[in-house]
Write a protein that holds these residues in place. Structure first.
Motif, PDB file in Angstrom:
ATOM      1  N   ALA A  53     -15.088  -2.530  15.348  1.00 22.02           N
ATOM      2  CA  ALA A  53     -14.715  -2.661  13.941  1.00 22.02           C
ATOM      3  C   ALA A  53     -15.435  -3.854  13.323  1.00 22.02           C
ATOM      4  CB  ALA A  53     -13.206  -2.823  13.787  1.00 22.02           C
ATOM      5  N   LYS A  64     -16.337   7.459  13.054  1.00 22.02           N
ATOM      6  CA  LYS A  64     -16.230   6.176  12.343  1.00 22.02           C
ATOM      7  C   LYS A  64     -15.585   6.388  10.979  1.00 22.02           C
ATOM      8  CE  LYS A  64     -20.034   4.443  10.599  1.00 22.02           C
ATOM      9  NZ  LYS A  64     -21.324   3.736  10.406  1.00 22.02           N
ATOM     10  N   HIS A  67     -15.131   4.407   7.441  1.00 25.89           N
ATOM     11  CA  HIS A  67     -15.798   3.280   6.798  1.00 25.89           C
ATOM     12  C   HIS A  67     -15.814   3.449   5.289  1.00 25.89           C
ATOM     13  CE1 HIS A  67     -19.608   5.727   6.349  1.00 25.89           C
ATOM     14  NE2 HIS A  67     -19.013   6.393   7.329  1.00 25.89           N
ATOM     15  N   SER A  97     -14.564   2.245  14.427  1.00 34.08           N
ATOM     16  CA  SER A  97     -15.138   3.355  15.174  1.00 34.08           C
ATOM     17  C   SER A  97     -14.490   3.510  16.546  1.00 34.08           C
ATOM     18  CB  SER A  97     -16.647   3.140  15.351  1.00 34.08           C
ATOM     19  OG  SER A  97     -17.213   4.128  16.189  1.00 34.08           O
ATOM     20  N   GLN A 123     -22.997   1.369  16.256  1.00 38.81           N
ATOM     21  CA  GLN A 123     -21.607   0.957  16.181  1.00 38.81           C
ATOM     22  C   GLN A 123     -21.447  -0.306  15.335  1.00 38.81           C
ATOM     23  OE1 GLN A 123     -19.004   2.784  17.426  1.00 38.81           O
ATOM     24  NE2 GLN A 123     -20.672   4.242  17.729  1.00 38.81           N
ATOM     25  N   PRO A 124     -20.342  -0.430  14.598  1.00 40.50           N
ATOM     26  CA  PRO A 124     -20.161  -1.539  13.651  1.00 40.50           C
ATOM     27  C   PRO A 124     -19.814  -2.862  14.332  1.00 40.50           C
ATOM     28  CG  PRO A 124     -18.211  -0.149  13.662  1.00 40.50           C
ATOM     29  CD  PRO A 124     -19.209   0.529  14.546  1.00 40.50           C
ATOM     30  N   ALA A 155     -15.524  -1.002   8.531  1.00 37.79           N
ATOM     31  CA  ALA A 155     -15.859   0.123   9.402  1.00 37.79           C
ATOM     32  C   ALA A 155     -15.057  -0.016  10.686  1.00 37.79           C
ATOM     33  CB  ALA A 155     -17.352   0.149   9.716  1.00 37.79           C
ATOM     34  N   ARG A 165     -15.205  -5.687  19.281  1.00 42.31           N
ATOM     35  CA  ARG A 165     -15.546  -4.521  20.096  1.00 42.31           C
ATOM     36  C   ARG A 165     -14.854  -4.610  21.440  1.00 42.31           C
ATOM     37  NH1 ARG A 165     -20.624  -5.422  23.836  1.00 42.31           N
ATOM     38  NH2 ARG A 165     -19.060  -4.372  25.111  1.00 42.31           N
TER      39      ARG A 165
END
Length: 342
Positions: free
Chosen positions: A184, A152, A154, A165, A118-119, A163, A205
């Protein structure tokens, strides 16, 4: 798990659908690569064997030689605008990366569906084979999300990346089912040349009753590199925060590569390889399990040396020492790693 198996089946069927009459090309330069028309794939992986000795208040909790990571990965294109990656870990954790990416809208707008990192966070997004300190910081271990199933959006434009998600996670084995989360990240490199980079980043997040905001800053100038991250979060009713600052110097003169909002590992230019020294300081609410202190408010420092004998071979030695700011417990770790990538 059902989603992961379905993606594996889709990838396999897509590969089988390659035109039988297309010319097949095989290359072993830098790893096994096979191409046929719009279809291509490469096989790679990493082996990391560690010796690790960890102590708490002078008492040894860990002392042994073990496989830290043993990964096999297949990635490539199944059609002109479709990419895939399947990665598995042989040390028991099983499926890791397993996703499909649509690239037909150009570099600025890609869509990935499946199981992926995850970004959130510079150090988390940087591959484990490319980080300068052998283990990620306590702050990254606390606030980053790792791999989750989701979708996602991106892309990149010039020296900036983004990005965002939406992912799903069975938080704390919640019996009521999966929780939906959001992550993100945005980065920009206002200065970027062959030997100098300035990197800035912001990430967010949120899932269930946990959220965090992350700030990134990094720079390279010739053989010198430095990076720092600060994370501020909420965990239930608690406000928590932590940070680290890390710096390194490549004694043999190489520069640490940078691409797409992340840093890569050092590539030696001479036959004798490249040597790097690195130091890290970290403080705050974080996960200090590597030095046996667990999730707490602590302070720690790390000193390390890396020898990149080849672009695919690395030997590293780290020593980390820390103290719990609440209980005054001491924790330490001595780690040696042999790393092979292919």
């Amino acid at each position: 798990m059902k989603t992961k198996l379905a993606l594996a089946v889709i990838s396999t069927l897509a590969m089988m659908s390659t035109t039988a009459n297309a010319e097949v090309k095989v290359s072993t330069k830098g790893g096994l690569k096979v191409s046929s028309g719009d279809f291509n794939f490469s096989v790679g992986g990493r082996i990391m064997y560690d010796y690790n000795k960890a102590e708490e208040n002078g008492v040894t909790d860990e002392d042994g030689f073990n496989l830290r990571r043993g990964r096999i990965a297949i990635k490539g294109n199944i059609a002109k605008d479709w990419k895939f990656k399947s990665q598995f870990n042989t040390n028991g954790s099983g499926v890791e990366d397993l996703y499909l990416t649509y690239t037909g809208w150009g570099k600025g707008a890609n869509v990935t569906v499946g199981n992926f990192i995850q970004p959130f966070g510079l150090e988390q997004i940087t591959s484990s084979k490319d980080i300068s300190v052998l283990e990620r910081s306590a702050a990254t271990e606390q606030y980053a999300l790792g791999r989750q199933e989701g979708i996602k959006f991106h892309g990149k434009s010039g020296n900036s990346t983004y990005a965002a998600s939406i992912f799903y996670d069975d938080v704390n084995d919640n019996e009521e089912g999966e929780e939906t989360g959001f992550a993100a990240r945005y980065t920009i490199a206002p200065i970027k040349s062959d030997s100098s980079v300035v990197h800035l980043g912001l990430a967010y997040r949120d899932i269930d009753d946990e959220s965090a905001l992350g700030f990134e800053a990094a720079a390279t100038s010739g053989p010198f590199h430095i990076q720092a991250e600060y994370m501020d979060g909420e965990q239930g009713n608690d406000d928590i925060s932590g940070y680290y600052v890390q710096a390194g110097y490549i004694l043999t003169g190489e520069s640490r590569p940078y691409k797409g909002g992340i840093f890569k590992r050092v590539k030696p230019e001479g036959k004798s390889g490249a040597w790097e020294v690195v130091a890290r300081y970290e403080d705050g609410d974080a996960n200090y399990s590597d030095i046996e202190l667990g999730r707490t408010d602590a302070t720690a420092y790390t000193l390390g040396v890396n020898w990149y004998a080849h672009k695919n071979i690395r030997f590293g030695v780290n020593y980390t020492d820390g103290e719990d700011n609440l209980s005054n417990d001491d924790g330490s770790e001595f780690r040696v790693r042999f790393q092979l990538t292919f």
